[in-house]
Design a protein around this motif. Structure first.
Motif, mmCIF file in Angstrom:
data_model
loop_
_atom_site.group_PDB
_atom_site.id
_atom_site.type_symbol
_atom_site.label_atom_id
_atom_site.label_comp_id
_atom_site.label_asym_id
_atom_site.label_seq_id
_atom_site.Cartn_x
_atom_site.Cartn_y
_atom_site.Cartn_z
ATOM 1 N N GLN A 121 39.416 40.864 40.179
ATOM 2 C CA GLN A 121 40.264 42.143 40.780
ATOM 3 C C GLN A 121 40.977 41.151 42.189
ATOM 4 O OE1 GLN A 121 40.381 44.803 40.355
ATOM 5 N NE2 GLN A 121 39.728 44.699 38.394
ATOM 6 N N ALA A 122 40.645 39.848 42.344
ATOM 7 C CA ALA A 122 41.031 38.859 43.384
ATOM 8 C C ALA A 122 42.938 39.013 42.905
ATOM 9 C CB ALA A 122 40.773 38.191 43.017
ATOM 10 N N SER A 124 44.584 41.275 41.548
ATOM 11 C CA SER A 124 44.997 42.200 42.260
ATOM 12 C C SER A 124 45.281 42.227 43.697
ATOM 13 C CB SER A 124 44.652 43.947 42.127
ATOM 14 O OG SER A 124 44.354 43.813 40.489
ATOM 15 N N GLU A 125 44.472 41.791 43.848
ATOM 16 C CA GLU A 125 44.871 41.933 45.499
ATOM 17 C C GLU A 125 45.404 40.920 46.220
ATOM 18 O OE1 GLU A 125 40.362 40.655 46.768
ATOM 19 O OE2 GLU A 125 39.520 42.472 45.985
ATOM 20 N N ARG A 129 49.373 41.580 47.753
ATOM 21 C CA ARG A 129 50.241 40.973 49.498
ATOM 22 C C ARG A 129 51.655 40.193 48.949
ATOM 23 N NH1 ARG A 129 45.692 36.472 50.346
ATOM 24 N NH2 ARG A 129 47.218 35.577 51.461
ATOM 25 N N SER A 199 44.930 32.389 46.982
ATOM 26 C CA SER A 199 44.352 33.515 46.294
ATOM 27 C C SER A 199 42.466 31.856 47.587
ATOM 28 C CB SER A 199 43.786 32.873 45.067
ATOM 29 O OG SER A 199 42.814 32.445 44.654
#
Length: 202
Positions: A121-122, A124-125, A129, A199
């Motif tokens: 999921q990181a 997508s996050e 951005r 990330s």
């Protein structure tokens, strides 16, 4: 480190030979006077035509390395309209891509999986951005508009007891009409590295 001087000189010559009207019509970037306003993965700059000079001038080891500038010049130099097809293809489906599939995997897929395989999921996050949008593939996926007419979709499958994490980087089927396979390998590697850096808070 690879010497990109010859490739940069060739890209500058190609860019200088392209007309400003051609760039205005096909690049998707705003053009003011003789300057193209480029936003490339969050790095905003202006490229002067026909010199190919970037402003602000990138530092040798800065956020816009020489191979990224070469990619931008190649993209701006392209001619002719290209319509996105809405169908995704893998790198090996790009003409010539099968020859470079191992370097592509090492340069782009492996860093992507290392960064996000344990936390899909990181992806997508971080991708959001960069102006990306969530895509319905794998355990997590995001489509990032690297250039106005070149969306790149990054996909992660998280690991389980039977299989390790895996990933892929996909392109619109129109990709082959815009840039050569080598450019997409460089592009995908830079996208993966940028996301990995973000990330980690970079």
């Amino acid at each position: 480190m690879m010497n990109y001087n010859a490739a940069l000189e060739s890209a500058l010559a190609q860019f200088g030979a392209a007309s400003l009207e051609q760039i205005r019509k096909y690049s998707g970037y705003p053009v003011a006077d003789n300057r193209i306003e480029v936003d490339f993965l969050g790095y905003k700059s202006e490229v002067e035509h026909p010199s190919g000079r970037f402003s602000p001038e990138p530092t040798p080891e800065g956020d816009l390395p020489v191979f990224a500038r070469i990619l931008i010049l190649h993209y701006l130099s392209r001619s002719g309209p290209v319509q996105e097809q809405g169908r995704l293809i893998s790198y090996k489906e790009i003409p010539g891509g099968s020859i470079y599939i191992q370097p592509f995997s090492n340069r782009a897929i492996r860093p992507l999986v290392q960064a996000f395989g344990e936390r899909p999921q990181a992806l997508s996050e971080v991708g959001l951005r960069l102006g990306g949008r969530v895509a319905a593939h794998g355990d997590a996926a995001v489509t990032i508009p690297v250039f106005p007419h070149i969306p790149v979709t990054l996909v992660i499958w998280g690991g389980d007891d039977e299989f390790p994490p895996n990933g892929n980087i996909l392109f619109d089927a129109s990709a082959a009409r815009i840039l050569p396979a080598e450019d997409y390998a460089v592009m995908a590697g830079f996208v993966a590295a940028t996301l990995q850096k973000m990330s980690k808070g970079g």
